[in-house]
Design a protein around this motif. Sequence first.
Motif, PDB file in Angstrom:
ATOM      1  N   ASN A   1       0.813  -1.218   0.000  1.00 22.43           N
ATOM      2  CA  ASN A   1       0.000   0.000   0.000  1.00 22.43           C
ATOM      3  C   ASN A   1       0.846   1.268   0.000  1.00 22.43           C
ATOM      4  N   HIS A   2       2.097   1.153   0.444  1.00 25.62           N
ATOM      5  CA  HIS A   2       2.979   2.321   0.530  1.00 25.62           C
ATOM      6  C   HIS A   2       4.167   2.231  -0.423  1.00 25.62           C
ATOM      7  N   ASP A   3       4.029   1.396  -1.457  1.00 25.05           N
ATOM      8  CA  ASP A   3       5.060   1.242  -2.490  1.00 25.05           C
ATOM      9  C   ASP A   3       6.418   0.862  -1.907  1.00 25.05           C
TER      10      ASP A   3
ATOM     11  N   THR B   1      -7.871  -1.938   1.421  1.00 22.46           N
ATOM     12  CA  THR B   1      -8.310  -0.918   2.372  1.00 22.46           C
ATOM     13  C   THR B   1      -7.076  -0.446   3.132  1.00 22.46           C
ATOM     14  N   PRO B   2      -7.072   0.789   3.590  1.00 17.51           N
ATOM     15  CA  PRO B   2      -5.906   1.292   4.334  1.00 17.51           C
ATOM     16  C   PRO B   2      -5.681   0.473   5.609  1.00 17.51           C
ATOM     17  N   ILE B   3      -4.414   0.280   5.932  1.00 14.57           N
ATOM     18  CA  ILE B   3      -4.045  -0.401   7.165  1.00 14.57           C
ATOM     19  C   ILE B   3      -3.418   0.654   8.077  1.00 14.57           C
ATOM     20  N   PRO B   4      -4.042   0.905   9.221  1.00 10.92           N
ATOM     21  CA  PRO B   4      -3.498   1.925  10.128  1.00 10.92           C
ATOM     22  C   PRO B   4      -2.072   1.582  10.571  1.00 10.92           C
ATOM     23  N   GLU B   5      -1.265   2.611  10.732  1.00 12.95           N
ATOM     24  CA  GLU B   5       0.129   2.417  11.135  1.00 12.95           C
ATOM     25  C   GLU B   5       0.230   1.619  12.432  1.00 12.95           C
ATOM     26  N   GLN B   6      -0.600   1.966  13.399  1.00 12.97           N
ATOM     27  CA  GLN B   6      -0.533   1.284  14.692  1.00 12.97           C
ATOM     28  C   GLN B   6      -0.884  -0.197  14.570  1.00 12.97           C
ATOM     29  N   THR B   7      -1.729  -0.544  13.636  1.00 15.22           N
ATOM     30  CA  THR B   7      -2.095  -1.948  13.443  1.00 15.22           C
ATOM     31  C   THR B   7      -0.889  -2.760  13.016  1.00 15.22           C
ATOM     32  N   VAL B   8      -0.166  -2.273  12.025  1.00 12.52           N
ATOM     33  CA  VAL B   8       0.994  -3.032  11.545  1.00 12.52           C
ATOM     34  C   VAL B   8       2.087  -3.075  12.620  1.00 12.52           C
ATOM     35  N   LEU B   9       2.324  -1.969  13.300  1.00 12.07           N
ATOM     36  CA  LEU B   9       3.357  -1.952  14.344  1.00 12.07           C
ATOM     37  C   LEU B   9       2.997  -2.885  15.497  1.00 12.07           C
ATOM     38  N   GLN B  10       1.754  -2.849  15.944  1.00 14.35           N
ATOM     39  CA  GLN B  10       1.336  -3.708  17.046  1.00 14.35           C
ATOM     40  C   GLN B  10       1.387  -5.182  16.661  1.00 14.35           C
ATOM     41  N   ALA B  11       0.981  -5.492  15.439  1.00 11.89           N
ATOM     42  CA  ALA B  11       1.025  -6.881  14.984  1.00 11.89           C
ATOM     43  C   ALA B  11       2.463  -7.391  14.964  1.00 11.89           C
ATOM     44  N   LEU B  12       3.376  -6.592  14.443  1.00 13.04           N
ATOM     45  CA  LEU B  12       4.783  -6.999  14.399  1.00 13.04           C
ATOM     46  C   LEU B  12       5.339  -7.193  15.806  1.00 13.04           C
ATOM     47  N   GLN B  13       5.071  -6.263  16.679  1.00 10.42           N
ATOM     48  CA  GLN B  13       5.604  -6.340  18.039  1.00 10.42           C
ATOM     49  C   GLN B  13       4.981  -7.485  18.830  1.00 10.42           C
ATOM     50  N   LEU B  14       3.714  -7.760  18.602  1.00 11.06           N
ATOM     51  CA  LEU B  14       3.035  -8.843  19.300  1.00 11.06           C
ATOM     52  C   LEU B  14       3.737 -10.179  19.062  1.00 11.06           C
TER      53      LEU B  14
ATOM     54  N   PHE C   1      10.907  -1.685  13.991  1.00 11.94           N
ATOM     55  CA  PHE C   1      11.777  -0.506  13.990  1.00 11.94           C
ATOM     56  C   PHE C   1      11.971   0.012  12.564  1.00 11.94           C
ATOM     57  N   ILE C   2      12.217  -0.893  11.626  1.00  8.85           N
ATOM     58  CA  ILE C   2      12.406  -0.512  10.212  1.00  8.85           C
ATOM     59  C   ILE C   2      11.112   0.080   9.651  1.00  8.85           C
ATOM     60  N   VAL C   3       9.987  -0.531   9.972  1.00  6.12           N
ATOM     61  CA  VAL C   3       8.694  -0.028   9.499  1.00  6.12           C
ATOM     62  C   VAL C   3       8.436   1.367  10.079  1.00  6.12           C
ATOM     63  N   GLN C   4       8.726   1.554  11.357  1.00  7.68           N
ATOM     64  CA  GLN C   4       8.544   2.867  11.984  1.00  7.68           C
ATOM     65  C   GLN C   4       9.417   3.910  11.299  1.00  7.68           C
ATOM     66  N   ARG C   5      10.625   3.539  10.966  1.00  3.32           N
ATOM     67  CA  ARG C   5      11.519   4.453  10.247  1.00  3.32           C
ATOM     68  C   ARG C   5      10.911   4.862   8.905  1.00  3.32           C
ATOM     69  N   GLU C   6      10.349   3.890   8.196  1.00  2.00           N
ATOM     70  CA  GLU C   6       9.719   4.198   6.910  1.00  2.00           C
ATOM     71  C   GLU C   6       8.500   5.097   7.103  1.00  2.00           C
ATOM     72  N   MET C   7       7.749   4.874   8.155  1.00  2.00           N
ATOM     73  CA  MET C   7       6.599   5.730   8.450  1.00  2.00           C
ATOM     74  C   MET C   7       7.058   7.162   8.713  1.00  2.00           C
ATOM     75  N   ASP C   8       8.147   7.298   9.458  1.00  2.00           N
ATOM     76  CA  ASP C   8       8.680   8.631   9.750  1.00  2.00           C
ATOM     77  C   ASP C   8       9.150   9.328   8.474  1.00  2.00           C
ATOM     78  N   HIS C   9       9.782   8.560   7.567  1.00  2.00           N
ATOM     79  CA  HIS C   9      10.211   9.128   6.281  1.00  2.00           C
ATOM     80  C   HIS C   9       9.009   9.623   5.466  1.00  2.00           C
ATOM     81  N   MET C  10       7.927   8.850   5.482  1.00  2.00           N
ATOM     82  CA  MET C  10       6.726   9.233   4.730  1.00  2.00           C
ATOM     83  C   MET C  10       6.117  10.524   5.266  1.00  2.00           C
ATOM     84  N   LYS C  11       6.167  10.699   6.560  1.00  2.00           N
ATOM     85  CA  LYS C  11       5.593  11.908   7.162  1.00  2.00           C
ATOM     86  C   LYS C  11       6.409  13.144   6.823  1.00  2.00           C
ATOM     87  N   LYS C  12       7.690  12.976   6.565  1.00  3.71           N
ATOM     88  CA  LYS C  12       8.572  14.100   6.228  1.00  3.71           C
ATOM     89  C   LYS C  12       8.431  14.527   4.765  1.00  3.71           C
ATOM     90  N   ARG C  13       7.870  13.647   3.935  1.00  2.00           N
ATOM     91  CA  ARG C  13       7.739  13.965   2.499  1.00  2.00           C
ATOM     92  C   ARG C  13       6.644  14.953   2.251  1.00  2.00           C
TER      93      ARG C  13
END
Length: 100
Positions: free
Chosen positions: A31-33, A67-80, A88-100
């Motif tokens: 969903n985020h290329d 359908t969109p997947i909320p950021e917290q859903t993917v992070l929580q699933a990975l951490q669970l 950590f890598i996914v969070q970094r990518e999320m942070d990069h997307m917010k800066k664009r």
Amino acid sequence: MNKIEIEQQVIDSYQSDEKMMILIYAQWCINHDLDPEQLYQEAYPGQMRNDALEEALELTVPKEESTPIPEQTVLQALQLFGNHDLAFIVQREMDHMKKR
């Protein structure tokens, strides 16, 4: 239901949930290329090919159909499931997307 059957049911449930976590991760990447395999390798450079990720990739849909997947859903699933390095890598990518 005897003890062995209960144990097997718990194992089957865990494996099913783990597959769902991998599918959530893979679809979020699509969903985020982003390349899910590349991010996985970055998080776990010493690991060989991940068969479960390969299977999940076969089940993903184009981002236009997802359908969109909320950021917290993917992070929580990975951490669970203890995938903290990948989270950590996914969070970094999320942070990069917010800066664009």
